[in-house]
Design a protein around this motif. Structure first.
Motif, PDB file in Angstrom:
ATOM      1  N   ARG A   1      -7.625   6.446 -53.341  1.00 25.65           N
ATOM      2  CA  ARG A   1      -8.638   5.752 -53.322  1.00 25.65           C
ATOM      3  C   ARG A   1      -8.287   4.188 -52.751  1.00 25.65           C
ATOM      4  O   ARG A   1      -7.292   3.582 -53.248  1.00 25.65           O
ATOM      5  N   ILE A   2      -9.300   3.870 -51.871  1.00 25.51           N
ATOM      6  CA  ILE A   2      -9.096   2.268 -51.197  1.00 25.51           C
ATOM      7  C   ILE A   2      -9.064   1.291 -52.660  1.00 25.51           C
ATOM      8  O   ILE A   2      -9.823   1.510 -53.528  1.00 25.51           O
ATOM      9  N   ASP A   3      -8.009   0.540 -52.424  1.00 25.80           N
ATOM     10  CA  ASP A   3      -7.896  -0.577 -53.529  1.00 25.80           C
ATOM     11  C   ASP A   3      -7.381  -1.723 -52.691  1.00 25.80           C
ATOM     12  O   ASP A   3      -6.349  -2.313 -53.005  1.00 25.80           O
ATOM     13  N   PHE A   4      -8.485  -2.431 -52.046  1.00 28.46           N
ATOM     14  CA  PHE A   4      -8.283  -3.637 -51.441  1.00 28.46           C
ATOM     15  C   PHE A   4      -7.929  -4.774 -52.275  1.00 28.46           C
ATOM     16  O   PHE A   4      -7.279  -5.380 -51.947  1.00 28.46           O
ATOM     17  N   ALA A   5      -8.484  -4.845 -53.573  1.00 32.40           N
ATOM     18  CA  ALA A   5      -7.938  -6.033 -54.391  1.00 32.40           C
ATOM     19  C   ALA A   5      -6.628  -5.835 -54.665  1.00 32.40           C
ATOM     20  O   ALA A   5      -6.042  -6.961 -55.163  1.00 32.40           O
ATOM     21  N   ALA A   6      -5.880  -4.792 -54.585  1.00 33.98           N
ATOM     22  CA  ALA A   6      -4.547  -4.896 -54.944  1.00 33.98           C
ATOM     23  C   ALA A   6      -3.613  -5.098 -53.530  1.00 33.98           C
ATOM     24  O   ALA A   6      -2.174  -5.291 -53.765  1.00 33.98           O
ATOM     25  N   VAL A   7      -3.906  -5.412 -52.463  1.00 39.06           N
ATOM     26  CA  VAL A   7      -3.390  -5.887 -51.408  1.00 39.06           C
ATOM     27  C   VAL A   7      -2.737  -7.119 -51.539  1.00 39.06           C
ATOM     28  O   VAL A   7      -3.746  -8.306 -51.585  1.00 39.06           O
ATOM     29  N   ALA A   8      -1.397  -7.567 -51.772  1.00 36.19           N
ATOM     30  CA  ALA A   8      -0.864  -8.840 -51.501  1.00 36.19           C
ATOM     31  C   ALA A   8      -1.197  -9.201 -50.200  1.00 36.19           C
ATOM     32  O   ALA A   8      -0.623  -8.781 -49.305  1.00 36.19           O
ATOM     33  N   VAL A   9      -1.623 -10.564 -50.184  1.00 34.55           N
ATOM     34  CA  VAL A   9      -1.795 -11.084 -48.669  1.00 34.55           C
ATOM     35  C   VAL A   9      -1.211 -12.465 -48.348  1.00 34.55           C
ATOM     36  O   VAL A   9      -1.540 -13.648 -49.468  1.00 34.55           O
ATOM     37  N   GLN A  10      -0.734 -12.719 -47.593  1.00 31.95           N
ATOM     38  CA  GLN A  10      -0.073 -14.129 -47.240  1.00 31.95           C
ATOM     39  C   GLN A  10      -0.146 -13.937 -45.723  1.00 31.95           C
ATOM     40  O   GLN A  10       0.393 -13.149 -44.944  1.00 31.95           O
ATOM     41  N   GLY A  11      -0.681 -15.145 -45.079  1.00 30.91           N
ATOM     42  CA  GLY A  11      -1.084 -15.330 -43.539  1.00 30.91           C
ATOM     43  C   GLY A  11       0.128 -15.986 -42.950  1.00 30.91           C
ATOM     44  O   GLY A  11       1.419 -16.090 -43.525  1.00 30.91           O
ATOM     45  N   ILE A  12      -0.223 -16.604 -41.684  1.00 30.43           N
ATOM     46  CA  ILE A  12       0.570 -17.101 -40.935  1.00 30.43           C
ATOM     47  C   ILE A  12       0.749 -18.499 -40.896  1.00 30.43           C
ATOM     48  O   ILE A  12       1.435 -19.148 -40.130  1.00 30.43           O
ATOM     49  N   ARG A  13      -0.086 -19.341 -41.785  1.00 31.72           N
ATOM     50  CA  ARG A  13      -0.079 -20.716 -41.475  1.00 31.72           C
ATOM     51  C   ARG A  13       1.072 -21.399 -41.834  1.00 31.72           C
ATOM     52  O   ARG A  13       1.519 -22.654 -41.234  1.00 31.72           O
ATOM     53  N   ALA A  14       1.976 -20.948 -42.768  1.00 29.66           N
ATOM     54  CA  ALA A  14       3.202 -21.650 -43.192  1.00 29.66           C
ATOM     55  C   ALA A  14       4.385 -21.350 -42.131  1.00 29.66           C
ATOM     56  O   ALA A  14       5.531 -21.975 -42.210  1.00 29.66           O
ATOM     57  N   VAL A  15       4.095 -20.665 -41.029  1.00 28.64           N
ATOM     58  CA  VAL A  15       5.203 -20.042 -40.133  1.00 28.64           C
ATOM     59  C   VAL A  15       5.199 -21.285 -38.951  1.00 28.64           C
ATOM     60  O   VAL A  15       4.354 -21.957 -38.401  1.00 28.64           O
ATOM     61  N   GLU A  16       6.689 -22.109 -39.014  1.00 28.63           N
ATOM     62  CA  GLU A  16       6.858 -23.097 -37.997  1.00 28.63           C
ATOM     63  C   GLU A  16       7.522 -22.701 -36.721  1.00 28.63           C
ATOM     64  O   GLU A  16       8.176 -21.616 -36.959  1.00 28.63           O
ATOM     65  N   LEU A  17       7.609 -23.655 -35.817  1.00 29.13           N
ATOM     66  CA  LEU A  17       8.327 -23.236 -34.782  1.00 29.13           C
ATOM     67  C   LEU A  17       9.889 -23.308 -35.160  1.00 29.13           C
ATOM     68  O   LEU A  17      10.599 -22.291 -34.542  1.00 29.13           O
TER      69      LEU A  17
END
Length: 430
Positions: free
Chosen positions: A219-235
């Motif tokens: 069953r789809i469980d979108f709320a259980a997806v742990a999410v971290q984006g790319i804002r903290a990625v530096e050169l």
């Protein structure tokens, strides 16, 4: 000549216009493959006067998209409006309630309401199709639901957002900072004016939750997806990863261990030799691992007028052929509610980047924190300085649990030698 399949099309942006052009340009080929013509009869969009580069004069214009579901000259409704709720969801419900098939590219709506819509489609004997919702023109939905249907799938993962892949590729190849590339991507139309859904990983999470349902019969469980984006990625991270033999990618990963479901979106270090590392620019790439078929890998354009329109029309051809099937590979009643996996017990290698005061004894303090929690170091680099003159320290750990690494970082952060929040990224080792 068989009766045509008549289409009501809601949304005439780039993808909607692409559907119009594709159905017109390849009409004869599509009719032969579908067994009958596929014809647009009615359309709906916010602006009647906008030039879309396609001839719309022969179609009936409907101001309220929901009316498409009630028209006698519409057999199937295609929704390209977008949004998890609002007009798109209303149109989906009205269409399926009327017993008409529904085709969409709307991953947000499916992530939040897909099970309810799938149940309604089953009840009414209608098709719910959404190949275009994940990875654009790459036929990954069909691959999971049909091509791998006999396999027990334990893992599906990949690069599901072209904007993030474009940004990270340009950071690497042109040695540009994240903010610079993002601003240029917005100016060029590769990123939205508000890019949060893309760069914060939400778009990838929507798609991942759909893939997980298909791959694992869950069953789809979108709320259980742990999410971290790319804002903290530096050169600096890009450079250090390259020196260690990796590329940084935003990876969506779902795994099923037979009892629990792990779902995470995160920047990860991908080895140069892994097929995901070769997917550059705005490309998408997806890998799925089955017990009999092994690893299958798909790569291609994940967005844009042509690829997404191609996926929409492929769904229409299936409907014209009478190919229906349950939306998520099995009836909704057969889908399992899998409990979320405990991320703390997951084992792997980790990339750690710390900004520290450039003074004697600091490295010993950092390595002691790892030692105290049972984490050993595979490699350690100290290269360059931050703009404030602090040292940048990069470490790659040997295999450890996530809980051990997080505890080590928490101990490091308590030190006055650590001058900025540490950055941790996972290493893709499969």
């Amino acid at each position: 000549m068989p009766e045509p399949l008549n289409i009501g099309l809601a949304g005439l942006g780039n993808v909607g216009a692409g559907v119009v052009k594709l159905l017109a340009r390849n009409a004869d080929l599509i009719a032969r493959r579908a067994g009958r013509p596929i014809t647009i009869t009615a359309v709906s969009a916010r602006d009647r006067n906008r030039d879309r580069g396609a001839d719309l004069s022969s179609y009936t214009w409907v101001d309220d998209a929901a009316e498409l579901s009630q028209r006698d000259d519409v057999d199937v409704v295609v929704e390209l409006v977008g949004g998890s709720d609002g007009p798109a969801l209303t149109l989906a419900r009205h269409t399926l309630q009327a017993g008409k098939s529904f085709v969409t590219a709307n991953k947000a709506m499916l992530a939040h309401h897909g099970l309810d819509l799938a149940q309604l489609a089953e009840t009414k004997g209608a098709a719910l199709k959404y190949e275009a919702a994940v990875a654009g023109g790459i036929p990954v939905i069909k691959a999971l639901s049909e091509g791998m249907a006999a396999n027990s799938i334990n893992r599906v993962y990949g690069l599901l957002n072209g904007t993030c892949n474009y940004i990270l590729t340009r950071m690497e190849t042109e040695r540009l900072d994240f903010a610079v590339v993002l601003a240029e991507a917005q100016a060029a139309g590769y990123a939205e004016s508000d890019p949060s859904f893309d760069i914060d990983g939400i778009d990838t999470a929507h798609k991942l939750s759909i893939l997980a349902a298909l791959a694992f019969g869950a069953r789809i469980d979108f709320a259980a997806v742990a999410v971290q984006g790319i804002r903290a990625v530096e050169l600096a991270d890009i450079d250090q990863a390259a020196a260690l033999g990796f590329r940084i990618k935003l990876v969506g990963l779902a795994e099923h261990d037979g009892a629990t479901l792990f779902q995470r979106v995160h920047p990860a270090l991908v080895p140069h030799g892994h097929p995901l590392a070769a997917a550059s620019g705005a490309l998408n790439a997806v890998a799925a691992e089955g017990d009999f078929v092994g690893r299958l890998f798909f790569q291609g354009r994940g967005a844009g007028e042509g690829p997404t329109a191609s996926a929409v029309v492929a769904d229409l051809i299936d409907i014209a052929r009478g190919i229906q099937g349950p939306a998520f590979g099995m009836p909704v009643a057969s889908l399992t509610a899998l409990p979320p996996a405990d991320a703390a017990t997951r084992r792997g290698r980790y990339y750690l980047r710390l900004t520290v005061a450039d003074r004697p004894g600091v490295l010993a303090e950092l390595t002691a924190a790892l030692r105290d929690h049972g984490v050993s170091i595979e490699s350690l680099l100290q290269r360059g300085h931050s703009s404030a003159g602090d040292a940048l320290v990069v470490m790659v750990t040997h295999t450890a649990t996530e809980a051990q690494v997080l505890a080590s970082l928490a101990q490091m952060e308590r030190s006055d030698a650590v001058t900025d929040a540490p950055v941790m990224m996972h290493i893709l080792d499969f």
